[in-house]
Motif scaffolding. Structure first.
Motif, PDB file in Angstrom:
ATOM      1  N   GLU A 156       0.832  -1.206   0.000  1.00  0.00           N
ATOM      2  CA  GLU A 156       0.000   0.000   0.000  1.00  0.00           C
ATOM      3  C   GLU A 156       0.866   1.256   0.000  1.00  0.00           C
ATOM      4  O   GLU A 156       0.648   2.184  -0.801  1.00  0.00           O
ATOM      5  CB  GLU A 156      -0.912   0.002   1.234  1.00  0.00           C
ATOM      6  N   ILE A 157       1.863   1.304   0.888  1.00  0.00           N
ATOM      7  CA  ILE A 157       2.744   2.466   0.977  1.00  0.00           C
ATOM      8  C   ILE A 157       3.575   2.620  -0.299  1.00  0.00           C
ATOM      9  O   ILE A 157       3.743   3.736  -0.818  1.00  0.00           O
ATOM     10  CB  ILE A 157       3.660   2.349   2.212  1.00  0.00           C
ATOM     11  N   LEU A 158       4.074   1.516  -0.833  1.00  0.00           N
ATOM     12  CA  LEU A 158       4.871   1.581  -2.059  1.00  0.00           C
ATOM     13  C   LEU A 158       4.051   2.128  -3.226  1.00  0.00           C
ATOM     14  O   LEU A 158       4.561   2.865  -4.076  1.00  0.00           O
ATOM     15  CB  LEU A 158       5.427   0.194  -2.388  1.00  0.00           C
ATOM     16  N   LYS A 159       2.777   1.777  -3.258  1.00  0.00           N
ATOM     17  CA  LYS A 159       1.893   2.286  -4.319  1.00  0.00           C
ATOM     18  C   LYS A 159       1.731   3.797  -4.199  1.00  0.00           C
ATOM     19  O   LYS A 159       1.795   4.531  -5.191  1.00  0.00           O
ATOM     20  CB  LYS A 159       0.527   1.606  -4.229  1.00  0.00           C
ATOM     21  N   TYR A 160       1.546   4.282  -2.974  1.00  0.00           N
ATOM     22  CA  TYR A 160       1.401   5.725  -2.778  1.00  0.00           C
ATOM     23  C   TYR A 160       2.678   6.470  -3.172  1.00  0.00           C
ATOM     24  O   TYR A 160       2.627   7.529  -3.797  1.00  0.00           O
ATOM     25  CB  TYR A 160       1.066   6.028  -1.320  1.00  0.00           C
ATOM     26  N   LEU A 161       3.820   5.910  -2.799  1.00  0.00           N
ATOM     27  CA  LEU A 161       5.093   6.559  -3.119  1.00  0.00           C
ATOM     28  C   LEU A 161       5.309   6.651  -4.623  1.00  0.00           C
ATOM     29  O   LEU A 161       5.865   7.634  -5.120  1.00  0.00           O
ATOM     30  CB  LEU A 161       6.248   5.789  -2.480  1.00  0.00           C
ATOM     31  N   ASN A 162       4.877   5.654  -5.333  1.00  0.00           N
ATOM     32  CA  ASN A 162       5.044   5.657  -6.784  1.00  0.00           C
ATOM     33  C   ASN A 162       4.196   6.730  -7.439  1.00  0.00           C
ATOM     34  O   ASN A 162       4.555   7.256  -8.502  1.00  0.00           O
ATOM     35  CB  ASN A 162       4.670   4.281  -7.348  1.00  0.00           C
ATOM     36  N   ASN A 163       3.093   7.088  -6.775  1.00  0.00           N
ATOM     37  CA  ASN A 163       2.156   8.046  -7.364  1.00  0.00           C
ATOM     38  C   ASN A 163       2.203   9.431  -6.717  1.00  0.00           C
ATOM     39  O   ASN A 163       1.380  10.281  -7.035  1.00  0.00           O
ATOM     40  CB  ASN A 163       0.732   7.502  -7.260  1.00  0.00           C
ATOM     41  N   ALA A 164       3.149   9.638  -5.812  1.00  0.00           N
ATOM     42  CA  ALA A 164       3.176  10.914  -5.094  1.00  0.00           C
ATOM     43  C   ALA A 164       4.600  11.330  -4.745  1.00  0.00           C
ATOM     44  O   ALA A 164       5.475  10.489  -4.529  1.00  0.00           O
ATOM     45  CB  ALA A 164       2.342  10.816  -3.813  1.00  0.00           C
ATOM     46  N   VAL A 165       4.798  12.632  -4.699  1.00  0.00           N
ATOM     47  CA  VAL A 165       5.989  13.219  -4.108  1.00  0.00           C
ATOM     48  C   VAL A 165       5.511  13.950  -2.857  1.00  0.00           C
ATOM     49  O   VAL A 165       4.685  14.865  -2.941  1.00  0.00           O
ATOM     50  CB  VAL A 165       6.701  14.204  -5.056  1.00  0.00           C
ATOM     51  N   ILE A 166       5.997  13.528  -1.702  1.00  0.00           N
ATOM     52  CA  ILE A 166       5.541  14.069  -0.421  1.00  0.00           C
ATOM     53  C   ILE A 166       6.579  15.036   0.126  1.00  0.00           C
ATOM     54  O   ILE A 166       7.751  14.681   0.286  1.00  0.00           O
ATOM     55  CB  ILE A 166       5.304  12.929   0.596  1.00  0.00           C
ATOM     56  N   PHE A 167       6.155  16.248   0.390  1.00  0.00           N
ATOM     57  CA  PHE A 167       7.005  17.250   1.030  1.00  0.00           C
ATOM     58  C   PHE A 167       6.514  17.398   2.470  1.00  0.00           C
ATOM     59  O   PHE A 167       5.442  17.949   2.713  1.00  0.00           O
ATOM     60  CB  PHE A 167       6.912  18.591   0.305  1.00  0.00           C
ATOM     61  N   LEU A 168       7.303  16.918   3.397  1.00  0.00           N
ATOM     62  CA  LEU A 168       6.873  16.876   4.786  1.00  0.00           C
ATOM     63  C   LEU A 168       7.553  17.998   5.572  1.00  0.00           C
ATOM     64  O   LEU A 168       8.781  18.025   5.708  1.00  0.00           O
ATOM     65  CB  LEU A 168       7.209  15.509   5.381  1.00  0.00           C
ATOM     66  N   ASP A 169       6.748  18.945   6.044  1.00  0.00           N
ATOM     67  CA  ASP A 169       7.216  20.069   6.860  1.00  0.00           C
ATOM     68  C   ASP A 169       6.817  19.770   8.305  1.00  0.00           C
ATOM     69  O   ASP A 169       5.660  19.959   8.683  1.00  0.00           O
ATOM     70  CB  ASP A 169       6.554  21.358   6.370  1.00  0.00           C
ATOM     71  N   PRO A 170       7.745  19.304   9.140  1.00  0.00           N
ATOM     72  CA  PRO A 170       7.352  18.758  10.439  1.00  0.00           C
ATOM     73  C   PRO A 170       6.928  19.787  11.466  1.00  0.00           C
ATOM     74  O   PRO A 170       6.120  19.489  12.346  1.00  0.00           O
ATOM     75  CB  PRO A 170       8.628  18.044  10.904  1.00  0.00           C
ATOM     76  N   THR A 171       7.488  20.998  11.369  1.00  0.00           N
ATOM     77  CA  THR A 171       7.178  22.015  12.372  1.00  0.00           C
ATOM     78  C   THR A 171       7.254  23.395  11.723  1.00  0.00           C
ATOM     79  O   THR A 171       8.342  23.900  11.448  1.00  0.00           O
ATOM     80  CB  THR A 171       8.179  21.967  13.554  1.00  0.00           C
ATOM     81  N   ILE A 172       6.112  23.992  11.494  1.00  0.00           N
ATOM     82  CA  ILE A 172       6.079  25.318  10.872  1.00  0.00           C
ATOM     83  C   ILE A 172       6.488  26.394  11.871  1.00  0.00           C
ATOM     84  O   ILE A 172       7.019  27.432  11.497  1.00  0.00           O
ATOM     85  CB  ILE A 172       4.663  25.600  10.319  1.00  0.00           C
ATOM     86  N   ASN A 173       6.263  26.130  13.159  1.00  0.00           N
ATOM     87  CA  ASN A 173       6.539  27.111  14.207  1.00  0.00           C
ATOM     88  C   ASN A 173       7.459  26.515  15.281  1.00  0.00           C
ATOM     89  O   ASN A 173       7.035  26.221  16.389  1.00  0.00           O
ATOM     90  CB  ASN A 173       5.214  27.586  14.827  1.00  0.00           C
TER      91      ASN A 173
END
Length: 838
Positions: free
Chosen positions: A154-171
């Motif tokens: 499931e996770i591998l399928k999502y990774l193949n179809n998405a580029v995820i930009f994870l911003d862990p702490t805006i503040n």
């Protein structure tokens, strides 16, 4: 529900690991990639994680995983890193530059591309904009690990179809303030009592950033480095989906979009956004939360009308902004009416929604890409349907304020041109909806109760005199503000220098000169005299620097004047004679030395931290002037005689009789108290000044109230509050508080119900609401007729030899009201020069 999941959370220390509690379903995981628990040495939810450890863990993921890379997009006021972790398949990561160009083609109305399903969807998972809403950053660690290490199909399928930009702490600054607090008071065993110190932060609390700004209101205004860094990154990538994770009161459950009905009569965002896409994603969130037994609600509250939220700004960029609100544990464990809510439980909901967001986006990437493409094309289509072809503006006197406004336009990638002696913003551009946001004003609304502001026409924040035009000549495109303000170099003189006070930066130049020992005077009447630039007319408040009267020699005075000009880009003239061809001479009694401000401000419990932060930020970052912040707990022993100005922003001031007398005696000695908003009401209520509040029409006590449905009570009462609207005031340009202004009418921002009655003293009402005061935003007819129109916005009231400057409205709102900052700064620098005739 909470109690049941709390029992599950207890198993973390038993047969299950913390990792199993959160994401057992996504096994197997790459054993070479450390989990958050392995890296940190404790399970997620057992403690609050410091920002430096968050950065360290994500940096480690980028080092050991071929799916991840890390990027620093800025630094906070306190120097903490703002980072973005990119996660996708190794193939996508290696090909990211090419994917980026393919992605951006969908945001360009000039390109016709249709390979909607061939390019991975771009997702920005953004967390923790409010520092004391900490569950989401912990969820960010779990999410990052899941996508970096899970080998679940499931996770591998999502990774193949998405580029995820994870911003862990805006503040990060606010988060660490709260993290330190929560960990400091954490008990062992945990204390669930809501009255425990752990669940009740001290002022100013961790919600806000270093200067106590709410960064979730700053996307549009772009005042703070956290927001400016994120906006720069945003306009490089234009993600299709952006999350905005929050927490709310402990007694609630969980909220996700769709929100309540959009309050605007004609929302500028497409209907497909707030109806079709929100409902589509809502189904995914409901399914995911149902699967873990969590309760939630939608549609009842919150509105995305104000474009400055993390969940609304993306909606104006062809993306989908998504708001999540989790009931907070306000620490590690707390008793609620549903039982006990734990920190791990709150994290689990946020984590579950994170995965559901990626799933929804990946499975609908073609739709999201087509929507984004249509968004920017429809912007041009909508612009072509309007008679307005653009907006022109110019300011002949205040180039630095004009520059600040243009900087804001460029920050949002709005095209700006210089045509002859004015600036032009065309409507025919991809950022047309942002152009609307900056310039359009409204008087009709679908709804009357706003979660935040109902007015945000940013041009009015800057007091920009603009006009819509039906035809235009573009001229040269502006790509930078670096060379917008051009001043001819000051020439050396042995007599006097004259500084134009019309410029926004003039106060900063004044402070710089005073700080370096230069005596500067203010002209209380206009004059015309011969300068090195020829015959020049000067306005009220013009600064005069007499060379021969300084304690420094001529060369040193010239050096400091040069530095002031270079640093603040203000216009400075040289004169060789004190004789004026018109108006007062330079030796007139109307040219008075300015006393250097020695300012203090009360802070602490009861004080509105937002407004206090706005004052601190203004003086720190634009005037470069210190202000002493005195906590209320220290007020009794504070030596007020060290200062000549006291600032009291909105708040609930519970000063006792002795403390009130202390303030009054200090003012009476010739000092200045500046009050803002409810502090002005407090000064009147406590009879510190002889002013009154506007009472409105008196009710007939015998009149029978109209019967209304009980369920509507909240909405009916809520609409009477002033959530945030822009009104016009008439200004006395001869008053020292108005020095530097040229127009008798300026916009002000009102977000309170403080209504000051005009003073009985004919010379004390500096600004009164105009006869036709409305510019932008919602106000009821009753409030407008009975309270707004009869009232004053700014008064000065005599107290002994001193005075109180009473602002009904906040002149420094969100660090963005360049148009009214000058009123406040004049109160600081010129307050002691105000003489109120009796």
């Amino acid at each position: 529900m909470f109690k049941r999941l709390f029992l599950v959370a207890l198993c973390i220390s038993g047969t299950l690991s913390a990792q199993d509690y959160f994401f057992k379903k996504f096994q197997p995981f790459n054993a070479e990639i450390p989990s958050p628990e392995t890296f940190l040495g404790y399970g997620i939810g057992e403690h609050h994680t410091r920002h430096d450890l968050i950065v360290a863990y994500l940096t480690e993921l980028a080092r050991v995983s071929d799916r991840a890379s890390i990027y620093e997009y800025g630094r906070t006021h306190e120097g903490r890193k703002l980072i973005m972790l990119t996660i996708t398949t190794p193939e996508n990561l290696k090909n990211l530059d090419n994917l980026k160009q393919q992605h951006l083609a969908f945001t360009d109305p000039g390109q016709s591309v249709s390979n909607y399903n061939d390019v991975p969807v771009f997702i920005n998972l953004a967390y923790n904009v409010h520092g004391n809403e900490p569950s989401s950053s912990e969820a960010a660690l779990l999410t990052a690990y899941t996508f970096a290490a899970s080998n679940s199909p499931e996770i591998l399928k999502y990774l193949n179809n998405a580029v995820i930009f994870l911003d862990p702490t805006i503040n990060p600054d606010g988060r660490d303030r709260h993290t330190q607090y929560a960990n400091m008071y954490q008990g062992n065993p945990l204390v669930a009592d809501p009255q425990d110190a752990e669940h009740n932060e001290y002022w100013p609390r961790g919600r806000t950033n270093h200067y106590w700004f709410d960064l979730n209101r700053d996307w549009l205004l772009g005042i703070n480095p956290e927001s400016r860094g994120k906006l720069t990154w945003y306009h490089e990538w234009y993600p299709n989906v952006v999350t905005d994770f929050h927490e709310m009161g402990s007694q609630s459950s969980y909220f996700f979009e769709p929100m309540k009905v959009n309050a605007s009569q004609n929302p500028i965002m497409p209907k497909e956004n707030y109806e079709d896409l929100n409902n589509l994603f809502g189904d995914y969130f409901a399914s995911a939360l149902d699967s873990i037994g969590s309760f939630y609600f939608t549609k009842e509250v919150f509105d995305g009308t104000y474009p400055g939220y993390g969940s609304s700004y993306p909606d104006l960029q062809g993306g989908l902004g998504l708001l999540f609100e989790q009931a907070s544990s306000r620490g590690h464990k707390q008793t609620t009416k549903f039982g006990e809510i734990t920190f791990p439980f709150t994290i689990r909901n946020q984590y579950t929604s994170s995965i559901a967001t990626v799933r929804a986006a990946a499975e609908n990437k073609g739709m999201l890409r087509k929507y984004q493409q249509d968004f920017f094309k429809s912007a041009l289509g909508n612009a072509s349907k309007s008679r307005v072809r653009g907006y022109t503006f110019k300011d002949d006197y205040d180039k630095n304020r004009e520059k600040a406004f243009i900087d804001k336009l460029l920050l949002h990638k709005i095209d700006v041109y210089k045509s002859e002696n004015q600036f032009v913003v065309p409507t025919n551009q991809p950022q047309y909806r942002m152009v609307q946001t900056m310039f359009e004003t409204y008087s009709k609304y679908r709804d009357s109760v706003y979660y935040d502001a109902s007015a945000w026409s940013v041009a009015n924040f800057y007091n920009i005199k603009y006009k819509p035009v039906t035809s235009l000549n573009l001229g040269d495109k502006i790509t930078s503000t670096a060379d917008l303000v051009k001043t001819s170099a000051v020439q050396k003189t042995d007599y006097a220098y004259i500084v134009d006070y019309d410029d926004y930066n003039a106060t900063a130049a004044l402070n710089y000169l005073q700080k370096n020992g230069i005596v500067v005077s203010s002209a209380f009447k206009p004059f015309t005299t011969k300068t090195n630039k020829g015959q020049t007319t000067f306005n009220y408040g013009t600064l005069v620097i007499p060379v021969s009267l300084q304690k420094k020699d001529t060369d040193k005075v010239f050096e400091l004047v040069q530095k002031a000009q270079q640093k603040f880009q203000v216009s400075i003239h040289s004169v060789s004679s004190g004789y004026s061809s018109k108006g007062i001479d330079l030796g007139s009694r109307y040219v008075s030395p300015i006393t250097k401000p020695k300012a203090m401000m009360l802070i602490g419990d009861g004080v509105r931290s937002y407004e206090a932060g706005e004052v601190w930020h203004l003086l720190d970052t634009r005037v470069h002037m210190p202000i002493t912040k005195i906590p209320m707990r220290n007020f009794n022993r504070a030596n007020m005689d060290k200062y000549n100005t006291l600032v009291m922003v909105s708040g609930n001031y519970n000063l006792n009789k002795k403390q009130l007398e202390k303030v009054k005696n200090w003012i009476s000695k010739g000092n200045t108290l500046i009050t803002i908003g409810s502090a002005s009401k407090w000064a009147i209520d406590k009879k510190l000044v002889k002013e009154k509040l506007t009472e409105g029409a008196k009710k007939d006590s015998t009149e029978v109230a109209e019967r209304k449905p009980y369920v509507d009570a909240g909405e009916n009462l809520g609409k009477e509050s002033i959530g945030g609207a822009i009104f016009k005031v008439d200004l006395d340009l001869t008053h020292p508080l108005a020095f530097g202004y040229r127009d008798t009418q300026i916009p002000v921002y009102k977000n309170n119900s403080v209504w000051l009655a005009p003073s009985k003293n004919e010379y004390a009402t500096v600004a009164k609401y105009a006869k036709s005061p409305h510019i932008d935003g919602f106000i009821t007819k009753k409030n407008k007729e009975e309270f707004l129109k009869p009232s004053a916005s700014l008064l000065v009231s005599k107290v002994g030899s001193g005075r109180v400057v009473l602002f009904a409205d906040n002149p420094n709102f969100r660090g963005s009201w360049y148009g009214t900052n000058r009123l406040f700064l004049n109160a600081l620098f010129l307050g002691d020069k105000i003489r109120i005739p009796e």
